[in-house]
Design a protein around this motif. Structure first.
Motif, short mmCIF file in Angstrom:
data_model
loop_
_atom_site.label_atom_id
_atom_site.label_comp_id
_atom_site.label_asym_id
_atom_site.label_seq_id
_atom_site.Cartn_x
_atom_site.Cartn_y
_atom_site.Cartn_z
N VAL A 197 -7.27 33.64 31.91
CA VAL A 197 -8.18 34.44 31.07
C VAL A 197 -8.15 35.90 31.51
O VAL A 197 -8.30 36.22 32.69
N GLY A 198 -7.94 36.76 30.53
CA GLY A 198 -7.85 38.19 30.80
C GLY A 198 -6.43 38.67 31.02
O GLY A 198 -6.18 39.88 31.03
N TYR A 199 -5.50 37.74 31.19
CA TYR A 199 -4.11 38.10 31.44
C TYR A 199 -3.16 37.56 30.38
O TYR A 199 -2.18 38.21 30.03
N CYS A 200 -3.44 36.36 29.88
CA CYS A 200 -2.55 35.74 28.90
C CYS A 200 -3.37 34.81 28.03
O CYS A 200 -4.27 34.11 28.53
N LYS A 201 -3.10 34.80 26.74
CA LYS A 201 -3.80 33.90 25.84
C LYS A 201 -3.24 32.49 25.96
O LYS A 201 -2.09 32.29 26.34
N LEU A 202 -4.08 31.52 25.61
CA LEU A 202 -3.70 30.12 25.75
C LEU A 202 -3.72 29.39 24.41
O LEU A 202 -4.69 29.49 23.66
N ASN A 203 -2.65 28.66 24.15
CA ASN A 203 -2.60 27.69 23.06
C ASN A 203 -2.82 26.33 23.70
O ASN A 203 -1.94 25.82 24.40
N ILE A 204 -3.99 25.78 23.49
CA ILE A 204 -4.38 24.52 24.15
C ILE A 204 -4.20 23.38 23.16
O ILE A 204 -4.94 23.27 22.18
N GLU A 205 -3.20 22.53 23.42
CA GLU A 205 -2.96 21.39 22.53
C GLU A 205 -3.77 20.19 23.01
O GLU A 205 -3.63 19.75 24.16
N LEU A 206 -4.58 19.65 22.14
CA LEU A 206 -5.32 18.43 22.43
C LEU A 206 -4.41 17.23 22.15
O LEU A 206 -4.00 17.01 21.02
N LYS A 207 -4.13 16.46 23.19
CA LYS A 207 -3.27 15.29 23.04
C LYS A 207 -4.16 14.09 22.74
O LYS A 207 -4.61 13.38 23.65
N THR A 208 -4.43 13.89 21.48
CA THR A 208 -5.32 12.81 21.09
C THR A 208 -4.88 12.20 19.78
O THR A 208 -4.26 12.88 18.95
N ASP A 209 -5.20 10.94 19.62
CA ASP A 209 -4.94 10.25 18.35
C ASP A 209 -6.25 9.97 17.63
O ASP A 209 -6.28 9.23 16.65
N GLY A 210 -7.34 10.57 18.14
CA GLY A 210 -8.64 10.37 17.53
C GLY A 210 -9.41 9.20 18.10
O GLY A 210 -10.62 9.07 17.87
N VAL A 211 -8.74 8.35 18.86
CA VAL A 211 -9.38 7.17 19.45
C VAL A 211 -9.33 7.23 20.97
O VAL A 211 -10.31 6.92 21.66
N ARG A 212 -8.22 7.66 21.50
CA ARG A 212 -7.96 7.58 22.94
C ARG A 212 -8.97 8.39 23.78
O ARG A 212 -9.39 7.96 24.83
N TYR A 213 -9.31 9.60 23.31
CA TYR A 213 -10.21 10.48 24.08
C TYR A 213 -11.38 10.94 23.20
O TYR A 213 -11.38 12.06 22.72
N PRO A 214 -12.39 10.11 23.02
CA PRO A 214 -13.46 10.46 22.08
C PRO A 214 -14.29 11.69 22.48
O PRO A 214 -14.98 12.25 21.64
N LEU A 215 -14.20 12.14 23.74
CA LEU A 215 -14.99 13.30 24.18
C LEU A 215 -14.12 14.53 24.45
O LEU A 215 -14.63 15.53 24.96
N ILE A 216 -12.85 14.48 24.09
CA ILE A 216 -11.96 15.57 24.50
C ILE A 216 -12.37 16.91 23.91
O ILE A 216 -12.29 17.94 24.58
N GLU A 217 -12.83 16.93 22.66
CA GLU A 217 -13.20 18.21 22.04
C GLU A 217 -14.38 18.85 22.78
O GLU A 217 -14.35 20.05 23.09
N GLU A 218 -15.41 18.07 23.07
CA GLU A 218 -16.57 18.60 23.76
C GLU A 218 -16.22 19.12 25.15
O GLU A 218 -16.66 20.21 25.56
N LYS A 219 -15.44 18.35 25.89
CA LYS A 219 -15.13 18.72 27.27
C LYS A 219 -14.24 19.95 27.35
O LYS A 219 -14.40 20.80 28.24
#
Length: 246
Positions: free
Chosen positions: A102-124
């Protein structure tokens, strides 16, 4: 050639992918504007930066990422498979990456989910981003449209984007309905007309994953604003230099 360079999983041609070593190399280059990383959730719901759903390919561990705690995952060797030079390199948490990027390079954060595997990934993931006030420094992407809907419901500030390896003329409309203004798309699916269609709809376009200098130059010729995602930022540099010297 002014096309933004995106270091795919960090500078993954020179250091093991999705490790702090690869991320630091990308941060250290002022011409690398973006870093693309992949995020899963540990058993104890900590976002960790690794590509596969399983540990075997890029660490000395076994089993699913979701079955291990963050402490277990971050204790694994994630560098020796790449080179002995990187023996002992660890799987980082998203928090560690944000702290340095942060402050040096922007991040493209890919969520590796199929909608079932990680039900809390978006919040976390959002909690991590918000802890660093990094809402304007990132874009969250996923192949799974449901994850993008979920992000949009949780935050109006975070940019989101769809990942796709295909084409349909309805994409601008679909992205608008998702509340997304970013498209990560396989390079072979693009041409000048499609990029123009997306840009006219206010969509930023990233082409992946372009690793040959000739292909990088060809992509740059499609549109000067097209983001080029590559494992080899050094080849992006070489293609850019050749373009300047023409």
């Amino acid at each position: 050639m002014r096309n933004p360079c995106v270091a795919h999983r960090g500078w993954s041609s020179r250091a093991p992918e999705n490790t702090m070593a690869a991320i630091r190399l990308a941060i250290a280059d002022p011409d690398v504007e973006w870093i693309e990383i992949d995020v899963h959730l540990s058993k104890d719901h900590i976002p960790v930066v690794i590509h596969d759903y399983t540990l075997r390919r890029t660490t000395n561990g076994k089993g699913d990422v979701k079955s291990k705690t963050a402490a277990e995952i971050t204790s694994l060797d994630a560098g020796n498979w790449f080179s002995q030079k990187y023996q002992g390199e660890r799987v980082p948490t998203l928090d560690q990456v944000l702290k340095e990027a942060v402050g040096y390079c922007k991040l493209n954060i890919e969520l590796k989910t199929d909608g079932v595997r990680y039900p809390l990934i978006e919040e976390k993931v959002l909690e991590c981003i918000q802890a660093y006030n990094a809402e304007k420094e990132v874009v969250i992407t996923s192949f799974h449209e449901g994850a993008l809907y979920r992000i949009r419901k949780l935050s109006s500030q975070i940019r989101t984007g769809l990942i796709i390896d295909g084409w349909r003329n309805t994409l601008p409309k679909e992205l608008k309905e998702l509340g997304s203004d970013f498209l990560s798309i396989g390079y072979s699916r693009l041409n000048k007309e499609r990029i123009a269609m997306l840009k006219s709809a206010g969509i930023q376009v990233m082409a992946w994953t372009i690793n040959e200098k000739r292909a990088i130059r060809k992509a740059a010729e499609l549109d000067p604003d097209l983001m080029i995602c590559t494992n080899y930022p050094e080849r992006w540099h070489e293609a850019r230099l050749k373009s300047v010297n023409r």
